[in-house]
Design a protein around this motif. Structure first.
Motif, PDB file in Angstrom:
ATOM      1  N   UNK A 159       1.056  -0.909   0.499  1.00 41.34           N
ATOM      2  CA  UNK A 159      -0.195   0.077   0.075  1.00 41.34           C
ATOM      3  C   UNK A 159       1.168   1.702  -0.242  1.00 41.34           C
ATOM      4  N   UNK A 160       1.980   1.371   0.974  1.00 45.01           N
ATOM      5  CA  UNK A 160       1.994   2.610   0.847  1.00 45.01           C
ATOM      6  C   UNK A 160       3.403   2.697  -0.674  1.00 45.01           C
ATOM      7  N   UNK A 161       4.438   1.034  -0.593  1.00 42.94           N
ATOM      8  CA  UNK A 161       4.826   1.076  -2.147  1.00 42.94           C
ATOM      9  C   UNK A 161       4.104   2.506  -3.030  1.00 42.94           C
ATOM     10  N   UNK A 162       3.297   1.613  -3.566  1.00 46.63           N
ATOM     11  CA  UNK A 162       2.138   2.117  -4.549  1.00 46.63           C
ATOM     12  C   UNK A 162       1.860   2.958  -4.418  1.00 46.63           C
ATOM     13  N   UNK A 163       1.044   3.769  -3.521  1.00 51.39           N
ATOM     14  CA  UNK A 163       0.400   5.141  -2.350  1.00 51.39           C
ATOM     15  C   UNK A 163       1.695   6.292  -2.995  1.00 51.39           C
ATOM     16  N   UNK A 164       3.346   5.934  -2.834  1.00 54.28           N
ATOM     17  CA  UNK A 164       3.964   6.653  -2.898  1.00 54.28           C
ATOM     18  C   UNK A 164       4.201   6.366  -4.631  1.00 54.28           C
ATOM     19  N   UNK A 165       4.212   5.952  -5.045  1.00 58.68           N
ATOM     20  CA  UNK A 165       4.980   5.612  -6.473  1.00 58.68           C
ATOM     21  C   UNK A 165       3.804   7.084  -7.455  1.00 58.68           C
ATOM     22  N   UNK A 166       2.302   7.146  -6.847  1.00 60.31           N
ATOM     23  CA  UNK A 166       1.194   7.159  -7.535  1.00 60.31           C
ATOM     24  C   UNK A 166       1.164   9.407  -7.428  1.00 60.31           C
ATOM     25  N   UNK A 167       1.460   9.874  -6.065  1.00 60.26           N
ATOM     26  CA  UNK A 167       1.954  10.614  -5.419  1.00 60.26           C
ATOM     27  C   UNK A 167       3.086  11.238  -6.239  1.00 60.26           C
ATOM     28  N   UNK A 168       4.367  10.343  -6.109  1.00 61.43           N
ATOM     29  CA  UNK A 168       5.858  10.920  -6.698  1.00 61.43           C
ATOM     30  C   UNK A 168       5.419  11.353  -8.375  1.00 61.43           C
ATOM     31  N   UNK A 169       4.151  10.652  -8.851  1.00 62.85           N
ATOM     32  CA  UNK A 169       3.617  10.738 -10.607  1.00 62.85           C
ATOM     33  C   UNK A 169       3.127  11.903 -10.475  1.00 62.85           C
ATOM     34  N   UNK A 170       2.350  12.349  -9.749  1.00 62.14           N
ATOM     35  CA  UNK A 170       1.154  12.859  -9.739  1.00 62.14           C
ATOM     36  C   UNK A 170       1.914  14.043  -9.716  1.00 62.14           C
ATOM     37  N   UNK A 171       3.263  13.964  -8.990  1.00 59.58           N
ATOM     38  CA  UNK A 171       3.961  16.027  -8.081  1.00 59.58           C
ATOM     39  C   UNK A 171       4.693  15.681  -9.615  1.00 59.58           C
ATOM     40  N   UNK A 172       5.502  15.139  -9.728  1.00 56.71           N
ATOM     41  CA  UNK A 172       6.090  15.368 -11.003  1.00 56.71           C
ATOM     42  C   UNK A 172       5.198  15.702 -12.609  1.00 56.71           C
ATOM     43  N   UNK A 173       4.273  15.060 -12.762  1.00 57.35           N
ATOM     44  CA  UNK A 173       3.179  15.705 -13.834  1.00 57.35           C
ATOM     45  C   UNK A 173       2.935  16.908 -13.742  1.00 57.35           C
ATOM     46  N   UNK A 174       2.444  17.604 -12.439  1.00 59.41           N
ATOM     47  CA  UNK A 174       2.081  18.489 -11.811  1.00 59.41           C
ATOM     48  C   UNK A 174       3.209  19.339 -12.513  1.00 59.41           C
ATOM     49  N   UNK A 175       4.857  19.361 -12.353  1.00 54.05           N
ATOM     50  CA  UNK A 175       5.882  20.107 -12.222  1.00 54.05           C
ATOM     51  C   UNK A 175       5.935  20.170 -14.020  1.00 54.05           C
ATOM     52  N   UNK A 176       5.835  18.570 -14.675  1.00 50.65           N
ATOM     53  CA  UNK A 176       6.356  18.812 -16.308  1.00 50.65           C
ATOM     54  C   UNK A 176       5.147  19.158 -16.592  1.00 50.65           C
ATOM     55  N   UNK A 177       4.202  19.706 -16.388  1.00 50.62           N
ATOM     56  CA  UNK A 177       3.112  20.170 -17.373  1.00 50.62           C
ATOM     57  C   UNK A 177       2.945  22.130 -16.890  1.00 50.62           C
ATOM     58  N   UNK A 178       3.638  22.723 -16.031  1.00 53.72           N
ATOM     59  CA  UNK A 178       3.717  23.811 -15.595  1.00 53.72           C
ATOM     60  C   UNK A 178       4.030  24.616 -17.068  1.00 53.72           C
ATOM     61  N   UNK A 179       3.481  25.993 -16.664  1.00 57.65           N
ATOM     62  CA  UNK A 179       3.428  26.903 -17.727  1.00 57.65           C
ATOM     63  C   UNK A 179       4.349  27.417 -17.216  1.00 57.65           C
ATOM     64  N   UNK A 180       6.380  27.885 -17.824  1.00 57.22           N
ATOM     65  CA  UNK A 180       7.446  28.582 -17.270  1.00 57.22           C
ATOM     66  C   UNK A 180       7.361  29.586 -17.929  1.00 57.22           C
ATOM     67  N   UNK A 181       7.327  30.831 -17.740  1.00 59.34           N
ATOM     68  CA  UNK A 181       7.223  32.010 -18.256  1.00 59.34           C
ATOM     69  C   UNK A 181       8.155  32.051 -19.324  1.00 59.34           C
TER      70      UNK A 181
END
Length: 193
Positions: A159-181
């Motif tokens: 459970x911990x491993x899977x949830x950490x993976x989903x959260x890390x993927x989400x945080x990386x995705x949020x940063x990758x799709x962020x608009x950089x001025x």
């Protein structure tokens, strides 16, 4: 508007999904698989993505088709919402601990779908989901979104491993799709993702 809706019906599943990359992290998830609902809600929350998923699948067989097809639909919706990628950061990484577990994710939204997944779950898997289906979900998402992901997860509790993976993927995705001025065009020497 960096939003998209996808509806996909096969003989095995019927999935409707909407997302907003510039959301608040609101999630309305109904897949028929409670643990997977929890993972997708966590993904939405930590990725600051508004995500709605309604899925009906052949769960009497097993969860494989439902989880795989949600990955496909999420990938398609993500690719459309990102569009040509004009102004996005493109590359990002994140590390998320959860008790004894640690997940690291590095992403490239460069238009090429690829997954490297290092880590293993027990045979029973997290939340009653066979462990190999977690990797397969991310594979389906990445290949349909046109993104490369390297995911490494360690720990003892599924459970911990899977949830950490989903959260890390989400945080990386949020940063990758962020608009950089500072990026006024497509972040690629090819001129396209």
């Amino acid at each position: 508007m960096r939003q998209n809706e996808v509806h996909r019906t096969t003989k095995e599943t019927d999935i409707s999904l909407s997302l907003d990359l510039d959301g608040t992290g609101a999630g309305a998830i109904e897949t028929g698989i409670p643990f997977f609902d929890h993972m997708l809600a966590s993904f939405a929350r930590h990725g600051h993505i508004d995500l709605t998923v309604r899925a009906a699948g052949d769960l009497a067989v097993d969860p494989h088709h439902t989880i795989e097809d949600i990955g496909i639909v999420l990938g398609l919706a993500l690719a459309e919402a990102v569009g040509d990628g004009r102004g996005i950061a493109r590359f990002a990484d994140a590390a998320v601990p959860m008790d004894e577990a640690l997940a690291r994710v590095a992403l490239d939204l460069g238009g090429r779908g690829y997954l490297v997944f290092e880590g293993a779950f027990s045979l029973a898997g997290p939340g009653g989901i066979p462990g190999d289906l977690i990797e397969h979900f991310f594979y389906s998402l990445c290949t349909n979104a046109g993104l490369t992901a390297h995911i490494t997860v360690t720990g003892r509790n599924d459970h911990h491993m899977c949830e950490a993976a989903f959260k890390a993927f989400a945080r990386a995705l949020a940063a990758a799709v962020a608009i950089d001025p500072s990026i006024g065009d497509v972040p690629s020497t090819k001129g396209t993702l």
